[in-house]
Design a protein around this motif. Structure first.
Motif, PDB file in Angstrom:
ATOM      1  N   PRO A   1       0.829  -1.206   0.000  1.00 21.25           N
ATOM      2  CA  PRO A   1       0.000   0.000   0.000  1.00 21.25           C
ATOM      3  C   PRO A   1       0.866   1.260   0.000  1.00 21.25           C
ATOM      4  CG  PRO A   1       0.230  -0.858   2.219  1.00 21.25           C
ATOM      5  CD  PRO A   1       1.171  -1.645   1.346  1.00 21.25           C
ATOM      6  N   ASN A   2       0.890   1.939  -1.120  1.00 22.33           N
ATOM      7  CA  ASN A   2       1.748   3.105  -1.282  1.00 22.33           C
ATOM      8  C   ASN A   2       1.426   4.234  -0.304  1.00 22.33           C
ATOM      9  OD1 ASN A   2       2.964   1.797  -3.448  1.00 22.33           O
ATOM     10  ND2 ASN A   2       1.537   2.658  -4.915  1.00 22.33           N
ATOM     11  N   LEU A   3       0.130   4.565  -0.179  1.00 25.33           N
ATOM     12  CA  LEU A   3      -0.257   5.682   0.677  1.00 25.33           C
ATOM     13  C   LEU A   3       0.127   5.428   2.133  1.00 25.33           C
ATOM     14  CD1 LEU A   3      -1.629   8.416   1.040  1.00 25.33           C
ATOM     15  CD2 LEU A   3      -3.823   7.207   1.258  1.00 25.33           C
ATOM     16  N   SER A   4       0.064   4.184   2.563  1.00 29.03           N
ATOM     17  CA  SER A   4       0.434   3.860   3.944  1.00 29.03           C
ATOM     18  C   SER A   4       1.898   4.192   4.204  1.00 29.03           C
ATOM     19  CB  SER A   4       0.181   2.383   4.230  1.00 29.03           C
ATOM     20  OG  SER A   4       0.682   2.030   5.507  1.00 29.03           O
ATOM     21  N   TRP A   5       2.782   3.734   3.309  1.00 23.45           N
ATOM     22  CA  TRP A   5       4.207   4.026   3.486  1.00 23.45           C
ATOM     23  C   TRP A   5       4.457   5.538   3.471  1.00 23.45           C
ATOM     24  CZ3 TRP A   5       5.326  -0.307  -0.488  1.00 23.45           C
ATOM     25  CH2 TRP A   5       5.544  -1.510   0.184  1.00 23.45           C
ATOM     26  N   HIS A   6       3.769   6.220   2.567  1.00 28.04           N
ATOM     27  CA  HIS A   6       3.938   7.675   2.479  1.00 28.04           C
ATOM     28  C   HIS A   6       3.501   8.362   3.774  1.00 28.04           C
ATOM     29  CE1 HIS A   6       3.723  11.701   0.523  1.00 28.04           C
ATOM     30  NE2 HIS A   6       2.718  11.861   1.372  1.00 28.04           N
ATOM     31  N   MET A   7       2.306   8.000   4.259  1.00 29.61           N
ATOM     32  CA  MET A   7       1.786   8.664   5.450  1.00 29.61           C
ATOM     33  C   MET A   7       2.639   8.378   6.683  1.00 29.61           C
ATOM     34  SD  MET A   7      -0.676  10.517   4.426  1.00 29.61           S
ATOM     35  CE  MET A   7      -1.058  11.085   6.089  1.00 29.61           C
ATOM     36  N   PHE A   8       3.045   7.136   6.874  1.00 29.81           N
ATOM     37  CA  PHE A   8       3.855   6.821   8.045  1.00 29.81           C
ATOM     38  C   PHE A   8       5.203   7.524   7.992  1.00 29.81           C
ATOM     39  CE2 PHE A   8       0.752   3.621   9.100  1.00 29.81           C
ATOM     40  CZ  PHE A   8       0.890   3.475  10.478  1.00 29.81           C
ATOM     41  N   ALA A   9       5.789   7.645   6.803  1.00 30.34           N
ATOM     42  CA  ALA A   9       7.049   8.378   6.681  1.00 30.34           C
ATOM     43  C   ALA A   9       6.866   9.831   7.102  1.00 30.34           C
ATOM     44  CB  ALA A   9       7.567   8.298   5.245  1.00 30.34           C
ATOM     45  N   CYS A  10       5.790  10.451   6.652  1.00 26.44           N
ATOM     46  CA  CYS A  10       5.517  11.843   7.008  1.00 26.44           C
ATOM     47  C   CYS A  10       5.168  11.980   8.485  1.00 26.44           C
ATOM     48  CB  CYS A  10       4.390  12.400   6.138  1.00 26.44           C
ATOM     49  SG  CYS A  10       4.806  12.534   4.379  1.00 26.44           S
ATOM     50  N   TRP A  11       4.357  11.059   8.998  1.00 27.82           N
ATOM     51  CA  TRP A  11       4.025  11.099  10.418  1.00 27.82           C
ATOM     52  C   TRP A  11       5.275  10.987  11.282  1.00 27.82           C
ATOM     53  CZ3 TRP A  11      -0.609   7.374   9.409  1.00 27.82           C
ATOM     54  CH2 TRP A  11      -1.786   8.120   9.267  1.00 27.82           C
ATOM     55  N   TYR A  12       6.130  10.024  10.978  1.00 28.09           N
ATOM     56  CA  TYR A  12       7.351   9.845  11.764  1.00 28.09           C
ATOM     57  C   TYR A  12       8.275  11.051  11.639  1.00 28.09           C
ATOM     58  CZ  TYR A  12       6.144   4.875  12.419  1.00 28.09           C
ATOM     59  OH  TYR A  12       5.530   3.692  12.774  1.00 28.09           O
ATOM     60  N   SER A  13       8.285  11.689  10.464  1.00 29.32           N
ATOM     61  CA  SER A  13       9.161  12.848  10.270  1.00 29.32           C
ATOM     62  C   SER A  13       8.755  14.025  11.154  1.00 29.32           C
ATOM     63  CB  SER A  13       9.152  13.279   8.802  1.00 29.32           C
ATOM     64  OG  SER A  13       7.935  13.935   8.473  1.00 29.32           O
ATOM     65  N   GLU A  14       7.482  14.067  11.492  1.00 29.54           N
ATOM     66  CA  GLU A  14       6.979  15.151  12.341  1.00 29.54           C
ATOM     67  C   GLU A  14       6.957  14.754  13.810  1.00 29.54           C
ATOM     68  OE1 GLU A  14       5.747  19.056  12.967  1.00 29.54           O
ATOM     69  OE2 GLU A  14       6.614  18.105  11.183  1.00 29.54           O
ATOM     70  N   GLY A  15       7.291  13.483  14.103  1.00 31.57           N
ATOM     71  CA  GLY A  15       7.343  13.032  15.488  1.00 31.57           C
ATOM     72  C   GLY A  15       6.074  12.384  16.000  1.00 31.57           C
ATOM     73  N   ALA A  16       5.143  12.084  15.112  1.00 29.99           N
ATOM     74  CA  ALA A  16       3.910  11.405  15.529  1.00 29.99           C
ATOM     75  C   ALA A  16       4.213   9.947  15.860  1.00 29.99           C
ATOM     76  CB  ALA A  16       2.862  11.483  14.435  1.00 29.99           C
ATOM     77  N   GLN A  17       3.592   9.436  16.928  1.00 31.04           N
ATOM     78  CA  GLN A  17       3.761   8.022  17.284  1.00 31.04           C
ATOM     79  C   GLN A  17       2.886   7.136  16.401  1.00 31.04           C
ATOM     80  OE1 GLN A  17       3.799   7.079  21.685  1.00 31.04           O
ATOM     81  NE2 GLN A  17       2.975   9.164  21.775  1.00 31.04           N
ATOM     82  N   VAL A  18       1.682   7.593  16.125  1.00 30.48           N
ATOM     83  CA  VAL A  18       0.621   6.879  15.410  1.00 30.48           C
ATOM     84  C   VAL A  18       0.036   5.767  16.298  1.00 30.48           C
ATOM     85  CG1 VAL A  18      -0.158   5.838  13.264  1.00 30.48           C
ATOM     86  CG2 VAL A  18       1.841   7.362  13.246  1.00 30.48           C
ATOM     87  N   PHE A  19       0.891   4.879  16.809  1.00 35.05           N
ATOM     88  CA  PHE A  19       0.472   3.859  17.766  1.00 35.05           C
ATOM     89  C   PHE A  19       1.456   3.835  18.930  1.00 35.05           C
ATOM     90  CE2 PHE A  19      -1.572   2.402  13.899  1.00 35.05           C
ATOM     91  CZ  PHE A  19      -2.815   1.968  14.352  1.00 35.05           C
ATOM     92  N   ASP A  20       0.936   3.590  20.134  1.00 35.06           N
ATOM     93  CA  ASP A  20       1.833   3.497  21.286  1.00 35.06           C
ATOM     94  C   ASP A  20       2.319   2.056  21.466  1.00 35.06           C
ATOM     95  OD1 ASP A  20      -0.180   2.027  22.574  1.00 35.06           O
ATOM     96  OD2 ASP A  20      -0.859   3.714  23.792  1.00 35.06           O
TER      97      ASP A  20
END
Length: 433
Positions: free
Chosen positions: A199-218
């Motif tokens: 899933p392309n969008l998943s990899w893209h979103m997680f990369a951006c989330w991590y770049s901003e410091g978001a955990q997404v999941f604990d």
């Protein structure tokens, strides 16, 4: 085995109609008389299958072996789950890292712990790759197909034309994109993998989330609603609303790479190996102009992962299948990285093995199309997606991509989206407990 995964895979049996099989044994010329009569079975996804077929032949010649290679076309992981649920025997198969724990729980694959040389293999890999290829228990469950991360690319010529520097924050990326569009340098300056497939969008979103410091999941697998996560979501909505991306970005083929190689865009978040494509004069109009930089954002992190070769739960012969896994996912009996080195030199795929990435020939090849110092710094800050080891995660991931695409297109409420994502994670965790 009857398990909670059955309800996912069983309805998808109809998708098997699109699958195609290639038997390496049927096209092999001269064969050694010692080859076993019962073939090893190997299934793989649709990436350079003709080369995979050649690699199978090399293995059979080197080991006096017999292998049937099946190419699975279409949406690989759902199709593979359908095959496994239906009871098809597979000795070796591909998987992205977020399917390893799921398929092991379903008893479709087995751990590699205790097999000859496993400890040395782990010691020779980068820690982030060992983590990716391991079960939650810490047991190694796969050998590396390739190791990669999402990189931030920019068209150097575009930035020079606009008189701007490489942005280091997402706010700066947005402002530079607005200037590039206003100045007529690029009608759609920002680009990325916004498609659902693979899933392309998943990899893209997680990369951006991590770049901003978001955990997404604990650490407990609970979805985390925080400002960094919302900022990235709202930024993507703004890119689309202001037409800073192409209108059909969610349906572009080839992860959107052909569109980027056309020279239409300035920035792209994409798999690091696609940087080689963007700088290849045979396929790209902007060859030599594409540079890599650290991901913008508060942490400058990104998502790193390692795809895998897995051993079926009931191999025809453990020793024979282990030889096959090591040939494709490590060193062959002659001490050579036949498959891994070829992927690196011809296609720019990174390796999980330290000695492969330090190989002078590979270093020279990679340095022609990317800044290795930037790449090394990006890997130092990269984040492995630990939540991928949750057996329910692939279902949440598909749901997330659908929801995020609709959110971006419709301009709907961030509160509503975040609530839906959190509820879905909680619901799936409960179902699988």
């Amino acid at each position: 085995m009857a398990c909670s995964l059955d309800r996912i895979a069983l309805p998808r049996r109809g998708l098997l109609k699109g699958a195609a099989a290639i038997s390496a044994a049927s096209v092999l010329g001269r064969r050694a008389f010692a080859a076993p009569s019962t073939p090893l079975t190997f299934a793989g996804w649709q990436y350079q299958p003709q080369i995979v077929d050649e690699n199978v032949k090399t293995f059979m010649g080197l080991y006096d072996e017999n292998v049937t290679y099946e190419l699975v076309t279409g949406d690989y992981h759902p199709l593979a789950e359908t095959k496994l649920t239906a009871g098809q025997h597979l000795d070796m198969l591909y998987a992205e890292e977020n399917y390893i724990a799921r398929w092991h729980t379903a008893e479709w694959i087995r751990s590699l712990e205790g097999l000859p040389g496993v400890d040395d293999i782990k010691a020779g890999m980068f820690p982030v790759s060992v983590e990716s290829l391991s079960l939650p228990s810490g047991e190694l469950c796969g050998l590396p197909y390739y190791a990669g991360y999402n990189t931030f690319l920019f068209n150097e010529e575009h930035l020079q034309a606009a008189g701007v520097d490489v942005p280091e924050s997402w706010d700066a990326v947005l402002e530079v994109c607005r200037k590039l569009k206003a100045d007529g340098v690029s009608e759609a300056p920002f680009h990325g993998m916004w498609q659902q497939q693979w899933p392309n969008l998943s990899w893209h979103m997680f990369a951006c989330w991590y770049s901003e410091g978001a955990q997404v999941f604990d650490a407990d697998g609970a979805f985390v609603d925080e400002p960094a996560l919302r900022k990235i979501l709202e930024m993507h909505q703004t890119f689309y609303k202001e037409r800073l991306v192409v209108e059909d970005i969610m349906t572009l083929p080839g992860e959107g790479v052909p569109s980027y190689a056309s020279g239409r865009h300035t920035f792209m978040v994409v798999h690091d190996y696609n940087h080689k494509v963007a700088n290849d004069p045979a396929v790209s109009r902007i060859a030599g102009k594409v540079r890599n930089a650290l991901m913008p954002g508060a942490t400058r992190s990104t998502m790193a992962w390692t795809a895998s070769y897995l051993m079926g739960a009931q191999p025809v012969d453990e020793e024979r299948v282990w030889n096959l896994l090591q040939f494709f996912g490590g060193k062959a009996r002659d001490g050579q990285y036949h498959v891994i080195k070829r992927w690196a030199l011809e296609f720019g795929l990174g390796s999980a093995y330290k000695d492969v990435m330090a190989d002078p020939e590979i270093v020279e090849s990679f340095s022609k199309w990317r800044d290795l110092d930037v790449s090394a710094k990006q890997l130092e800050t990269a984040t492995s997606r630990a939540i991928g080891k949750a057996i329910w995660f692939p279902e949440w991931d598909m749901f997330m991509m659908q929801q995020v695409q609709e959110y971006i297109r419709s301009g709907s409420s961030t509160d509503e989206l975040v609530e839906n994502l959190a509820e879905k994670a909680s619901e799936l965790k409960t179902q699988y407990e």
